[in-house]
Design a protein around this motif. Structure first.
Motif, PDB file in Angstrom:
ATOM      1  N   GLU A 302       0.823  -1.199   0.000  1.00 28.21           N
ATOM      2  CA  GLU A 302       0.000   0.000   0.000  1.00 28.21           C
ATOM      3  C   GLU A 302       0.863   1.257   0.000  1.00 28.21           C
ATOM      4  O   GLU A 302       1.951   1.272   0.565  1.00 28.21           O
ATOM      5  CB  GLU A 302      -0.920   0.013   1.232  1.00 28.21           C
ATOM      6  CG  GLU A 302      -2.028  -1.023   1.181  1.00 28.21           C
ATOM      7  CD  GLU A 302      -2.994  -0.888   2.355  1.00 28.21           C
ATOM      8  OE1 GLU A 302      -4.194  -1.096   2.148  1.00 28.21           O
ATOM      9  OE2 GLU A 302      -2.525  -0.564   3.471  1.00 28.21           O
ATOM     10  N   LEU A 303       0.335   2.294  -0.627  1.00 32.51           N
ATOM     11  CA  LEU A 303       0.889   3.633  -0.512  1.00 32.51           C
ATOM     12  C   LEU A 303      -0.058   4.453   0.362  1.00 32.51           C
ATOM     13  O   LEU A 303      -1.022   3.915   0.893  1.00 32.51           O
ATOM     14  CB  LEU A 303       1.067   4.252  -1.900  1.00 32.51           C
ATOM     15  CG  LEU A 303       2.038   3.508  -2.818  1.00 32.51           C
ATOM     16  CD1 LEU A 303       2.076   4.147  -4.200  1.00 32.51           C
ATOM     17  CD2 LEU A 303       3.436   3.462  -2.216  1.00 32.51           C
ATOM     18  N   PHE A 304       0.239   5.738   0.497  1.00 35.55           N
ATOM     19  CA  PHE A 304      -0.586   6.589   1.345  1.00 35.55           C
ATOM     20  C   PHE A 304      -0.940   7.842   0.572  1.00 35.55           C
ATOM     21  O   PHE A 304      -0.060   8.507   0.022  1.00 35.55           O
ATOM     22  CB  PHE A 304       0.167   6.950   2.629  1.00 35.55           C
ATOM     23  CG  PHE A 304      -0.627   7.799   3.582  1.00 35.55           C
ATOM     24  CD1 PHE A 304      -1.643   7.236   4.347  1.00 35.55           C
ATOM     25  CD2 PHE A 304      -0.366   9.155   3.719  1.00 35.55           C
ATOM     26  CE1 PHE A 304      -2.384   8.012   5.227  1.00 35.55           C
ATOM     27  CE2 PHE A 304      -1.091   9.943   4.601  1.00 35.55           C
ATOM     28  CZ  PHE A 304      -2.111   9.364   5.358  1.00 35.55           C
ATOM     29  N   ASP A 305      -2.229   8.134   0.506  1.00 33.37           N
ATOM     30  CA  ASP A 305      -2.714   9.319  -0.192  1.00 33.37           C
ATOM     31  C   ASP A 305      -2.653  10.507   0.773  1.00 33.37           C
ATOM     32  O   ASP A 305      -3.414  10.550   1.748  1.00 33.37           O
ATOM     33  CB  ASP A 305      -4.148   9.098  -0.676  1.00 33.37           C
ATOM     34  CG  ASP A 305      -4.660  10.249  -1.528  1.00 33.37           C
ATOM     35  OD1 ASP A 305      -4.328  11.410  -1.232  1.00 33.37           O
ATOM     36  OD2 ASP A 305      -5.415   9.981  -2.482  1.00 33.37           O
ATOM     37  N   PRO A 306      -1.757  11.496   0.542  1.00 32.48           N
ATOM     38  CA  PRO A 306      -1.603  12.574   1.516  1.00 32.48           C
ATOM     39  C   PRO A 306      -2.745  13.592   1.485  1.00 32.48           C
ATOM     40  O   PRO A 306      -2.885  14.375   2.427  1.00 32.48           O
ATOM     41  CB  PRO A 306      -0.281  13.234   1.096  1.00 32.48           C
ATOM     42  CG  PRO A 306      -0.185  12.964  -0.369  1.00 32.48           C
ATOM     43  CD  PRO A 306      -0.805  11.613  -0.578  1.00 32.48           C
ATOM     44  N   VAL A 307      -3.542  13.593   0.431  1.00 28.33           N
ATOM     45  CA  VAL A 307      -4.680  14.506   0.365  1.00 28.33           C
ATOM     46  C   VAL A 307      -5.884  13.917   1.072  1.00 28.33           C
ATOM     47  O   VAL A 307      -6.531  14.558   1.905  1.00 28.33           O
ATOM     48  CB  VAL A 307      -5.019  14.849  -1.103  1.00 28.33           C
ATOM     49  CG1 VAL A 307      -6.277  15.715  -1.182  1.00 28.33           C
ATOM     50  CG2 VAL A 307      -3.838  15.576  -1.766  1.00 28.33           C
ATOM     51  N   ARG A 308      -6.190  12.655   0.785  1.00 34.02           N
ATOM     52  CA  ARG A 308      -7.323  11.985   1.426  1.00 34.02           C
ATOM     53  C   ARG A 308      -6.970  11.479   2.814  1.00 34.02           C
ATOM     54  O   ARG A 308      -7.843  11.199   3.633  1.00 34.02           O
ATOM     55  CB  ARG A 308      -7.799  10.823   0.551  1.00 34.02           C
ATOM     56  CG  ARG A 308      -8.415  11.281  -0.769  1.00 34.02           C
ATOM     57  CD  ARG A 308      -8.450  10.160  -1.790  1.00 34.02           C
ATOM     58  NE  ARG A 308      -9.092   8.952  -1.261  1.00 34.02           N
ATOM     59  CZ  ARG A 308      -9.007   7.752  -1.830  1.00 34.02           C
ATOM     60  NH1 ARG A 308      -8.282   7.598  -2.922  1.00 34.02           N
ATOM     61  NH2 ARG A 308      -9.619   6.725  -1.309  1.00 34.02           N
ATOM     62  N   GLY A 309      -5.681  11.304   3.076  1.00 34.88           N
ATOM     63  CA  GLY A 309      -5.248  10.867   4.399  1.00 34.88           C
ATOM     64  C   GLY A 309      -5.547   9.416   4.684  1.00 34.88           C
ATOM     65  O   GLY A 309      -5.852   9.061   5.836  1.00 34.88           O
ATOM     66  N   GLU A 310      -5.426   8.555   3.660  1.00 31.90           N
ATOM     67  CA  GLU A 310      -5.719   7.147   3.876  1.00 31.90           C
ATOM     68  C   GLU A 310      -4.863   6.266   2.972  1.00 31.90           C
ATOM     69  O   GLU A 310      -4.409   6.707   1.906  1.00 31.90           O
ATOM     70  CB  GLU A 310      -7.203   6.867   3.629  1.00 31.90           C
ATOM     71  CG  GLU A 310      -7.692   7.215   2.241  1.00 31.90           C
ATOM     72  CD  GLU A 310      -9.200   7.069   2.114  1.00 31.90           C
ATOM     73  OE1 GLU A 310      -9.893   7.335   3.112  1.00 31.90           O
ATOM     74  OE2 GLU A 310      -9.669   6.681   1.030  1.00 31.90           O
ATOM     75  N   PRO A 311      -4.640   5.007   3.385  1.00 29.59           N
ATOM     76  CA  PRO A 311      -3.861   4.087   2.556  1.00 29.59           C
ATOM     77  C   PRO A 311      -4.611   3.724   1.278  1.00 29.59           C
ATOM     78  O   PRO A 311      -5.844   3.751   1.230  1.00 29.59           O
ATOM     79  CB  PRO A 311      -3.692   2.854   3.460  1.00 29.59           C
ATOM     80  CG  PRO A 311      -4.018   3.315   4.832  1.00 29.59           C
ATOM     81  CD  PRO A 311      -5.012   4.416   4.674  1.00 29.59           C
ATOM     82  N   VAL A 312      -3.841   3.358   0.258  1.00 29.88           N
ATOM     83  CA  VAL A 312      -4.415   2.922  -1.011  1.00 29.88           C
ATOM     84  C   VAL A 312      -3.465   1.896  -1.614  1.00 29.88           C
ATOM     85  O   VAL A 312      -2.242   2.014  -1.491  1.00 29.88           O
ATOM     86  CB  VAL A 312      -4.626   4.120  -1.963  1.00 29.88           C
ATOM     87  CG1 VAL A 312      -3.314   4.853  -2.228  1.00 29.88           C
ATOM     88  CG2 VAL A 312      -5.268   3.681  -3.265  1.00 29.88           C
ATOM     89  N   ALA A 313      -4.010   0.870  -2.223  1.00 26.58           N
ATOM     90  CA  ALA A 313      -3.174  -0.137  -2.867  1.00 26.58           C
ATOM     91  C   ALA A 313      -2.275   0.523  -3.903  1.00 26.58           C
ATOM     92  O   ALA A 313      -2.703   1.418  -4.643  1.00 26.58           O
ATOM     93  CB  ALA A 313      -4.047  -1.197  -3.527  1.00 26.58           C
ATOM     94  N   ALA A 314      -1.025   0.081  -3.975  1.00 29.05           N
ATOM     95  CA  ALA A 314      -0.065   0.713  -4.876  1.00 29.05           C
ATOM     96  C   ALA A 314      -0.558   0.699  -6.320  1.00 29.05           C
ATOM     97  O   ALA A 314      -0.446   1.701  -7.029  1.00 29.05           O
ATOM     98  CB  ALA A 314       1.288   0.005  -4.779  1.00 29.05           C
TER      99      ALA A 314
END
Length: 381
Positions: A302-314
Motif C-alpha cells: 500500500e501507498l498513502f494518499d496525503p490529500v485523502r489521508g488514507e492508505p491505497v493499494a499501490a
C-alpha cells in the motif's frame, strides 16, 4: 547536477512540457569484483570535459553523471538515454570500470569514498561537512521545459501530492552499507538528512519563491538555487522544472516511463494552473508520511494518499495517476507506449524488488550487483 545539455541560445519553451531532459548518476565498479572503485583517470577526464559530451563528474570519485540533450519526443529521449549510457560505459572503460545503475550499492560503503578534487565539491564539503562526505547515493533527475518561473512555481505547488507515487515506481536502493534496509528507496531516507532536501512547501507565487530562496541564501544553508535539493524545484540554470525525487532507474524502460509520466504531469498541472484551479491541500506531515511509505514499500503493498489521508493499494495509486494523465497522454500520442512500459514494470517489478529477489535466491551480494549491471547495459546498443 548539471542539467540537460542545452544548445547555445536555446529559448524557453512557449508551452509547459514541450521539452524534457534527464540526468542520471551512476556508481563506478570493477567488472570482476563488482566493488565500488574510485578512478582518478575517469574523474580527471570528466572534469576536463574529455569523457564524452554528456558525461560529467560527481562529488565522489566513484560516481559519474550523464545528461541528455533537450528532447521533444519519447523516441528521442529513449535514443538519447541509450547514447548517454553508452558514453558512461566508454568513460568508465578508460580505467577498466563499468557503470552501476542503481541508487545504492549492495555491499559498498561511503567510508571508502573520496571527494572529487574540484573547487565546487570542496566548497560543498566546507559548507555541509559530513553530509557531503557521505554521498554514496545516486539519483535520476527529470527536467521539463516551462515558459517562466511563475509557471514552474504553480506546477511545483500542484505536483507535491503526486511525488510519492512517482517515487514508488523507481526504487533501486534496498541495500546500504551491505545491509538490506527493508526499504525500496533507502536513498530517499539517506537524502532526507539534508536540511535542503525533501518535498517543498507550497509557494503560491513567484515572488514568494524568490523570498524563500533569498532567506535560505542569507541563512548560509545554500549558495544559490542550485543547492535547493527539494524533490521538485525550478532549475537555477535552465528554463525547466526539475523533478529530483527518483532513484536511478536501472533499466532504460523504467527511466523512459518515469520521464514520460513526469512530463505529462507538468502539462496537466500547467493547464490546471492556467484555469486557476485550486492547489490540492496536503499537510506537510502527511506528505512526509506518504513519501516515507513510498520509499519503504514501493509497489509491493500500500501507498498513502496525503490529500485523502488514507492508505491505497499501490496499483490503484498508479492507475489513478495514469487516469489523471490519460487525456494528455492520448493527445500527445504517448498513451500506448506508457501503457506498454507500465505492463513491463508490473511484470518485472522495480529494480529494488529484483535486487532483493536475487539476494534471497543466492545470498550473494555480488550476484545482486551483477544483475544490476546486466539490467543497466540492456537496451543501450
Amino acid at each position: 547536477m548539471t542539467g540537460p545539455t542545452v544548445p547555445p541560445g536555446h529559448p524557453p519553451p512557449t508551452t509547459a512540457g514541450a521539452t524534457v531532459g534527464v540526468e542520471e548518476e551512476f556508481h563506478l565498479v570493477d567488472p570482476d569484483t563488482l566493488a565500488l572503485t574510485p578512478s582518478a583517470t575517469v574523474v580527471r577526464a570528466a572534469l576536463a570535459g574529455d569523457a564524452g559530451e554528456h558525461v560529467h563528474p560527481e562529488i565522489v570519485t566513484t560516481q559519474l553523471e550523464t545528461s541528455t540533450g533537450v528532447c521533444t519526443t519519447l523516441a528521442e529521449l529513449r535514443a538519447q538515454l541509450a547514447a548517454t549510457r553508452a558514453e558512461a560505459v566508454s568513460a568508465a572503460a578508460r580505467d577498466g570500470l563499468v557503470p552501476f545503475p542503481a541508487s545504492t550499492h549492495p555491499f559498498g560503503t561511503w567510508r571508502e569514498q573520496r571527494i572529487t578534487g574540484a573547487p565546487r565539491y570542496e566548497a560543498m564539503v566546507e559548507r555541509w561537512g559530513g553530509l557531503a562526505d557521505r554521498q554514496d547515493i545516486c539519483g535520476c533527475h527529470v527536467h521539463v521545459g516551462v515558459p517562466d518561473l511563475g509557471t514552474a512555481v504553480a506546477v511545483m505547488d500542484r505536483a507535491r501530492p503526486h511525488l510519492p507515487v512517482l517515487l514508488a515506481m523507481t526504487g533501486s536502493s534496498p541495500f546500504h552499507d551491505g545491509a538490506d534496509t527493508g526499504y525500496e528507496s533507502w536513498r530517499t531516507l539517506w537524502w532526507s538528512h539534508w536540511p535542503n532536501a525533501g518535498p517543498p512547501e507550497p509557494m503560491g507565487t513567484e515572488q514568494r519563491f524568490r523570498e524563500v530562496l533569498d532567506g535560505l541564501v542569507r541563512s548560509g544553508l545554500v549558495e544559490d538555487g542550485r543547492h535547493l535539493y527539494w524533490d521538485v524545484r525550478p532549475s537555477a540554470r535552465w528554463p525547466t522544472l526539475e523533478f529530483r525525487l527518483a532513484d536511478v532507474c536501472t533499466d532504460l524502460d523504467a527511466a523512459v516511463l518515469h520521464a514520460a509520466l513526469v512530463r505529462s504531469l507538468v502539462r496537466v498541472l500547467a493547464g490546471r494552473a492556467e484555469r486557476a484551479e485550486p492547489v490540492p491541500e496536503a499537510r506537510p506531515e502527511l506528505l512526509r508520511a506518504a513519501r516515507w511509505r513510498a520509499a519503504r514499500d514501493g509497489l509491493r503493498g500500500e501507498l498513502f494518499d496525503p490529500v485523502r489521508g488514507e492508505p491505497v493499494a499501490a496499483r490503484h495509486a498508479v492507475d489513478a495517476l495514469v487516469a489523471e494523465l490519460a487525456d494528455d497522454l492520448r493527445a500527445h500520442d504517448e498513451e500506448d507506449e506508457v501503457a506498454a512500459l507500465l505492463d513491463r514494470l508490473w511484470a518485472h517489478g522495480t529494480s529494488a524488488t529484483r535486487q532483493r529477489d536475487t539476494w534471497v535466491a543466492t545470498h550473494d551480494r555480488r550476484a545482486v550487483a551483477a544483475a544490476v549491471v546486466r539490467d543497466g547495459v540492456a537496451g543501450i546498443g
